[in-house]
Design an enzyme around this catalytic site. Structure first.
Site, PDB file in Angstrom:
ATOM      1  N   THR A 172       0.884  -1.174   0.000  1.00 21.45           N
ATOM      2  CA  THR A 172       0.000   0.000   0.000  1.00 21.45           C
ATOM      3  C   THR A 172       0.917   1.218   0.000  1.00 21.45           C
ATOM      4  O   THR A 172       2.069   1.134   0.409  1.00 21.45           O
ATOM      5  CB  THR A 172      -0.868   0.047   1.264  1.00 21.45           C
ATOM      6  OG1 THR A 172       0.009   0.184   2.389  1.00 21.45           O
ATOM      7  CG2 THR A 172      -1.683  -1.208   1.430  1.00 21.45           C
ATOM      8  N   GLU A 317      -5.694  -4.132  -0.414  1.00 23.95           N
ATOM      9  CA  GLU A 317      -5.953  -5.241   0.513  1.00 23.95           C
ATOM     10  C   GLU A 317      -7.013  -6.196  -0.009  1.00 23.95           C
ATOM     11  O   GLU A 317      -7.247  -7.246   0.583  1.00 23.95           O
ATOM     12  CB  GLU A 317      -6.388  -4.697   1.876  1.00 23.95           C
ATOM     13  CG  GLU A 317      -5.266  -4.049   2.689  1.00 23.95           C
ATOM     14  CD  GLU A 317      -5.047  -2.576   2.359  1.00 23.95           C
ATOM     15  OE1 GLU A 317      -5.490  -2.129   1.280  1.00 23.95           O
ATOM     16  OE2 GLU A 317      -4.423  -1.873   3.189  1.00 23.95           O
ATOM     17  N   LYS A 425     -16.121  16.627  10.503  1.00 27.35           N
ATOM     18  CA  LYS A 425     -17.121  16.547  11.559  1.00 27.35           C
ATOM     19  C   LYS A 425     -17.507  17.959  11.956  1.00 27.35           C
ATOM     20  O   LYS A 425     -16.683  18.730  12.444  1.00 27.35           O
ATOM     21  CB  LYS A 425     -16.543  15.798  12.765  1.00 27.35           C
ATOM     22  CG  LYS A 425     -17.565  14.857  13.328  1.00 27.35           C
ATOM     23  CD  LYS A 425     -16.992  13.866  14.292  1.00 27.35           C
ATOM     24  CE  LYS A 425     -18.110  12.888  14.633  1.00 27.35           C
ATOM     25  NZ  LYS A 425     -17.777  11.978  15.686  1.00 27.35           N
ATOM     26  N   TRP A 430     -21.537  14.483  10.348  1.00 25.92           N
ATOM     27  CA  TRP A 430     -20.534  14.324   9.307  1.00 25.92           C
ATOM     28  C   TRP A 430     -20.960  15.001   8.011  1.00 25.92           C
ATOM     29  O   TRP A 430     -22.121  14.937   7.616  1.00 25.92           O
ATOM     30  CB  TRP A 430     -20.296  12.838   9.026  1.00 25.92           C
ATOM     31  CG  TRP A 430     -19.465  12.173  10.068  1.00 25.92           C
ATOM     32  CD1 TRP A 430     -18.833  12.777  11.112  1.00 25.92           C
ATOM     33  CD2 TRP A 430     -19.173  10.780  10.162  1.00 25.92           C
ATOM     34  NE1 TRP A 430     -18.173  11.847  11.861  1.00 25.92           N
ATOM     35  CE2 TRP A 430     -18.359  10.616  11.312  1.00 25.92           C
ATOM     36  CE3 TRP A 430     -19.513   9.663   9.408  1.00 25.92           C
ATOM     37  CZ2 TRP A 430     -17.869   9.368  11.702  1.00 25.92           C
ATOM     38  CZ3 TRP A 430     -19.032   8.421   9.806  1.00 25.92           C
ATOM     39  CH2 TRP A 430     -18.213   8.283  10.938  1.00 25.92           C
TER      40      TRP A 430
HETATM   41  P1  ADP Z   1      -3.536   3.626  -1.971  1.00 23.05           P
HETATM   42  O1  ADP Z   1      -4.187   4.713  -1.183  1.00 23.05           O
HETATM   43  O2  ADP Z   1      -2.368   3.030  -1.373  1.00 23.05           O
HETATM   44  O3  ADP Z   1      -3.468   3.926  -3.418  1.00 23.05           O
HETATM   45  P2  ADP Z   1      -5.525   1.752  -2.636  1.00 23.05           P
HETATM   46  O4  ADP Z   1      -5.231   1.938  -4.075  1.00 23.05           O
HETATM   47  O5  ADP Z   1      -5.639   0.420  -2.095  1.00 23.05           O
HETATM   48  O6  ADP Z   1      -4.465   2.419  -1.774  1.00 23.05           O
HETATM   49  O7  ADP Z   1      -6.756   2.657  -2.256  1.00 23.05           O
HETATM   50  C1  ADP Z   1      -7.912   2.154  -1.694  1.00 23.05           C
HETATM   51  C2  ADP Z   1      -8.802   3.272  -1.290  1.00 23.05           C
HETATM   52  O8  ADP Z   1      -9.124   4.101  -2.396  1.00 23.05           O
HETATM   53  C3  ADP Z   1     -10.139   2.830  -0.770  1.00 23.05           C
HETATM   54  O9  ADP Z   1     -10.060   2.429   0.573  1.00 23.05           O
HETATM   55  C4  ADP Z   1     -10.969   4.094  -0.961  1.00 23.05           C
HETATM   56  O10 ADP Z   1     -10.759   5.023   0.074  1.00 23.05           O
HETATM   57  C5  ADP Z   1     -10.410   4.662  -2.218  1.00 23.05           C
HETATM   58  N1  ADP Z   1     -11.259   4.314  -3.361  1.00 23.05           N
HETATM   59  C6  ADP Z   1     -11.057   3.348  -4.278  1.00 23.05           C
HETATM   60  N2  ADP Z   1     -12.031   3.361  -5.195  1.00 23.05           N
HETATM   61  C7  ADP Z   1     -12.882   4.355  -4.857  1.00 23.05           C
HETATM   62  C8  ADP Z   1     -14.107   4.880  -5.416  1.00 23.05           C
HETATM   63  N3  ADP Z   1     -14.648   4.401  -6.526  1.00 23.05           N
HETATM   64  N4  ADP Z   1     -14.699   5.892  -4.757  1.00 23.05           N
HETATM   65  C9  ADP Z   1     -14.190   6.413  -3.630  1.00 23.05           C
HETATM   66  N5  ADP Z   1     -13.053   5.976  -3.077  1.00 23.05           N
HETATM   67  C10 ADP Z   1     -12.394   4.964  -3.675  1.00 23.05           C
END
Ligand code: ADP
Length: 528
Positions: A172, A317, A425, A430
């Protein structure tokens, strides 16, 4: 009594073998790092993967050894995926956009033995060479790589082993603390590929020509190199040529029908197409995810260009696909407006993943599209622990907490309102920063916007907009705020607008609100 069916482990090598036998003549086209076009087939790729498997043996790569790549999307990277996985080693795809310190950290943490790299990264590699102690071989992905393969026979039998064996390591991006590794298995990779190909997921078939814009170092290009081999789709790789002009040319010349990437890339492409008054002749659908797809982008693709948007949500993940917005039969009767509104949500879960939202005490929240809480997931392609147990046990009662705050409606469609650390918040309630950002970018003069919470003496926090104007466009603070009227509850109205030249992004092309909050730390409400 056990079932009497064959006990065959699910292994990644079966994908490339299948693609060779049943789609052997189907093309894999790569725009190379140098800008030329390379063209070959699944059959050729399989042959080269076997030669590379022999070469890896020569280099001393044994079972479960980590083989890293620092590479763009291209045919050599594709071969490395299959040669490493097929021979029972673990491919570690490094995101070159991480800070060098983070790459150092993960390279050492993963104990990479071999690093394959595209020559565009040579300066970075020079810096890494003295730092990554475990690496025995550095192989540039040019003629030297080709010679390494050419010297080997293609006589190689893919070994059979336990399907739960590790196959791929993705870290990540570690916005807080050190990056943590998600370690996929052969089994999880194959099941994820099956699930993602379904019509209600991203709908892949042998009739498709697929161009993954999302990099192979960003959660395995969302699994497309595996799922495309599974269905026998033609693949088109763009290397680092991700600007609007290069992408549009490649879409047209290779007759691409489907693509996938984060919103930022599409922004560049759409702006370029608008400026040059271009059309797509073959493109039918795009998967957009990684961060929330702004409604304005969904509308532009669908209404101006006739390209269907599949809004998807997932994370490293979870391999990464969790949900995709596709319709149900009953939505046929809905108006175009209502259907587009549904597409603003992140969609329904793929079979295999289970999800729920919970309150701060871990109690289930109702699926009414209103209550929002922490999204938790579980399933065969969701992690149960990080590599080397980093950070301890990540699960809560057998569920993986995603760190996203969501609603779920009665039909099971989730809508992400925020990452929990970005939640605003105000007065104990929220406010969704994603909703407010979506409205800002729907304004014709706004290119990109981030909404963050800033301290407020009475309300605890209040939202402000930090926005980038489109080149040559003007809009005042009051104009932009007026644009919100009637679209949100009064108390959601942002308290201020700050215009900036650009916004900070993470290594995966998302808005980095952490950095933005640091940049804005001296900002005071009412002061500007
Ligand atoms: P990194 O932040 O390391 O790039 P990831 O690519 O695994 O990690 O990102 C996952 C996160 O991206 C999710 O937990 C979410 O917050 C956000 N995310 C992914 N797809 C979407 C989406 N379609 N809409 C909103 N948030 C998203």
């Amino acid at each position: 009594m056990l079932g009497l069916m064959m006990d065959m482990p699910l292994l990644v090598s079966q994908l490339i073998r299948h693609a060779d036998r049943h789609h052997g003549a189907t093309e894999i086209v790569s725009k190379t790092v140098e800008g030329t076009i390379h063209r070959y087939t699944y059959r050729d790729a399989h042959k080269r993967a076997r030669q590379l498997a022999n070469a890896l043996k020569r280099l001393g790569v044994g079972p479960q050894d980590r083989v890293a790549t620092l590479a763009w999307n291209g045919h050599r990277h594709f071969e490395i995926y299959y040669a490493v996985a097929g021979s029972g080693a673990v491919i570690h795809t490094i995101n070159p956009r991480l800070f060098p310190d983070q790459i150092n950290y993960i390279g050492n943490h993963a104990e990479d033995k071999v690093v394959f790299y595209d020559t565009t990264f040579a300066p970075l590699i020079d810096k890494l060479k003295s730092q990554l102690k475990s690496v025995k071989h550095w192989v540039p992905m040019n003629d030297e790589y080709d010679r390494l393969l050419d010297a080997q026979s293609d006589d190689f039998e893919w070994p059979s082993f336990d399907e739960n064996t590790a196959v791929c390591l993705c870290y990540t991006s570690g916005t807080t603390g050190n990056p943590k590794g998600a370690l996929y298995s052969h089994r999880s990779t194959i099941i994820h590929a099956y699930a993602s190909a379904l019509p209600d997921a991203i709908n892949l078939s042998a009739r498709d020509v697929i161009l993954p814009v999302v990099p192979m170092f960003h959660v395995n290009a969302w699994g497309l190199p595996y799922a495309c081999a599974l269905v026998g789709a033609k693949l088109v790789f763009p290397a680092q040529h991700l600007d609007g002009k290069s992408l549009h040319e490649l879409f047209e010349s290779e007759e691409v029908t489907m693509s996938a990437g984060v919103p930022t890339v599409w922004l560049g492409l759409l702006n370029y197409m608008k400026e040059k008054k271009l059309r797509f002749t073959t493109l039918k659908r795009v998967v957009i995810g990684g961060s929330a797809c702004p409604p304005a982008m969904i509308r532009a693709f669908q209404e101006e260009y006739g390209v269907e948007v599949l809004h998807a949500w997932g994370m490293t993940e979870m391999s990464p696909l969790g949900t995709v917005t596709t319709f149900k039969a009953k939505h046929r009767k809905w108006s175009a407006e209502e259907r587009t509104r549904l597409q603003n949500k992140q969609g329904r879960v793929l079979f295999g993943v289970d999800l729920r939202i919970v309150d701060e005490n871990g109690r289930d929240l109702p699926w009414d599209g209103k209550a929002f809480g922490d999204l938790q997931v579980r399933g065969p392609w969701v992690i149960k622990s990080y590599f080397k147990a980093e950070g301890g046990d990540p699960l809560k009662d057998g569920w993986f907490p995603t760190g996203d705050v969501c609603t779920i409606d009665a039909d099971g469609y989730i809508q992400v309102t925020d990452r929990s650390k970005d939640v605003i918040k105000s007065g104990g309630e929220w406010i969704s920063s994603i909703d407010l950002e979506n409205i800002a970018v729907a304004h014709p003069a706004i290119a990109e916007a981030a909404v963050i919470g800033v301290k407020h003496p009475k309300w605890d926090e209040r939202p402000i907009i930090v926005a980038v104007k489109k080149p040559g466009q003007e809009v005042s603070k009051d104009d932009l705020l007026r644009f919100y009227e009637g679209k949100i509850a009064k108390w959601w109205m942002p308290d201020d607008v700050v215009f900036v030249k650009e916004l900070p992004h993470t290594a995966t092309g998302k808005l980095s609100k952490l950095t933005l909050r640091q940049q804005m730390k001296d900002y005071k409400l009412g002061a500007g």
